[in-house]
Write an enzyme that holds these catalytic residues in place. Structure first.
Site, PDB file in Angstrom:
ATOM      1  CG  ASN A   9      88.449  -7.834-151.377  1.00 41.93           C
ATOM      2  OD1 ASN A   9      87.511  -7.826-152.008  1.00 41.93           O
ATOM      3  ND2 ASN A   9      89.242  -6.891-151.241  1.00 41.93           N
ATOM      4  CE  LYS A  11      92.136  -6.946-153.850  1.00 39.95           C
ATOM      5  NZ  LYS A  11      93.091  -6.020-153.863  1.00 39.95           N
ATOM      6  CG  HIS A  96      90.171  -2.876-149.445  1.00 40.69           C
ATOM      7  ND1 HIS A  96      90.710  -2.347-150.548  1.00 40.69           N
ATOM      8  CD2 HIS A  96      90.298  -4.065-149.164  1.00 40.69           C
ATOM      9  CE1 HIS A  96      91.751  -3.285-150.612  1.00 40.69           C
ATOM     10  NE2 HIS A  96      91.477  -4.321-150.134  1.00 40.69           N
ATOM     11  CD  GLU A  98      92.213  -2.606-154.103  1.00 40.28           C
ATOM     12  OE1 GLU A  98      91.135  -3.032-154.189  1.00 40.28           O
ATOM     13  OE2 GLU A  98      93.179  -3.337-154.015  1.00 40.28           O
ATOM     14  CD  GLU A 168      93.398  -5.738-146.549  1.00 32.99           C
ATOM     15  OE1 GLU A 168      93.564  -6.715-147.006  1.00 32.99           O
ATOM     16  OE2 GLU A 168      92.930  -4.774-147.089  1.00 32.99           O
ATOM     17  N   GLY A 174      98.488  -6.093-153.338  1.00 36.68           N
ATOM     18  CA  GLY A 174      98.291  -6.503-154.719  1.00 36.68           C
ATOM     19  C   GLY A 174      99.940  -6.197-155.434  1.00 36.68           C
ATOM     20  CB  SER A 214     101.219  -9.768-151.112  1.00 41.35           C
ATOM     21  OG  SER A 214     101.016  -8.571-152.109  1.00 41.35           O
TER      22      SER A 214
END
Ligand code: PEP
Length: 250
Positions: A9, A11, A96, A98, A168, A174, A214
């Site tokens: 991904n 991003k 996701h 985010e 996730e 991250g 991560s």
């Protein structure tokens, strides 16, 4: 045997020329290598057409990072499933964290997007995961149960079998903190048990469940060795070809 998948991904990284460089390096690195995993990359919208052209004739597949749940219309700034298909996407990341936390996407919206992607012939990479607070409160399984059941609500078993799930944990995305292989395995196993309860043993054994949070070259091997972990959704480390290739080979 279940599919083994490593997805990257990107991003909001890489303009057009940076995307060209990154994908060219990746194609060169993986060329002629005997890779026993499927590789998917998900660049930003503005690079999809070019990356699609550069991936032509390779085994690497293309995905997008988001889409709208309507066919078309007055939705300024949005992208439809048909648009993604028209530039060569086969996959789309949906749900996701985010998108959930920064852009306020609810389970209901994610469910609509998953249905729309499947109707259009795109394969959703359906993401879910708990916050650190939820983990510390001991409600990880409740959160996952809710995200799974709301996300795939009203889907037929046939459609559910087309999707890829990505677990996730939000606290690991991250942040450099990774779930231990045991923590990840426990949740993957739980997700499989939900699929068994809601559908069947076959479905629970068929759907690939990726881990994301991560994943790096130094932890990929231990995570990917776990029984119910079928691959990884990689953020930061997929922006560096050496790291991404080493995860693919882990
Ligand atoms: C992600 O964004 O899906 C992700 C897992 O990111 P990172 O690998 O950087 O934690």
């Amino acid at each position: 045997m279940r599919r083994r998948i490593i997805a990257g991904n990107w991003k909001m990284h890489n303009n057009l020329s940076e995307s060209q460089n990154l994908v060219t390096k990746l194609v060169n690195e993986l060329n002629n290598q005997n890779i026993n995993r499927e590789v998917i990359i998900c660049p930003p919208f503005t690079s999809l057409t070019e990356v699609s052209n550069l991936l032509d004739g390779t085994k690497i597949e293309l995905g997008a990072q988001n889409m709208h749940f309507e066919d078309k219309g007055a939705f300024t700034g949005e992208i439809s499933a048909d648009m993604l298909k028209s530039v060569g996407c086969k996959y789309v990341i949906l749900g996701h964290s985010e998108r959930r936390t920064i852009f306020g996407e609810s389970d209901e919206i994610i469910n609509k997007k998953i249905k729309q992607a499947l109707n259009a012939g795109l394969i959703p990479i359906f993401c879910m995961g708990e916050t650190l607070e939820q983990r510390e409160d001991g409600i990880t399984n409740d959160v996952i149960n809710n995200q799974v059941s709301e996300g795939i609500k009203e889907l037929s078993e046939e459609d559910v079998n087309k999707i890829i799930i990505a677990y996730e944990p939000i606290w690991a995305i991250g942040t450099g903190k990774t779930a231990t292989p045991e923590q990840a395995q426990e949740v993957h196993k739980f997700i499989r048990s939900l699929l068994r309860e809601n559908f069947s043993e076959n479905t629970s054994q068929n759907i690939p469940i990726l881990y994301g949070g991560s994943v790096k070259p130094n932890n990929a091997e231990d995570i990917l060795a776990k029984e119910d972990i079928d691959g990884a959704l990689v953020g930061g480390a997929c922006l560096d070809t050496d790291s991404f290739v080493s995860i693919i080979k882990a």
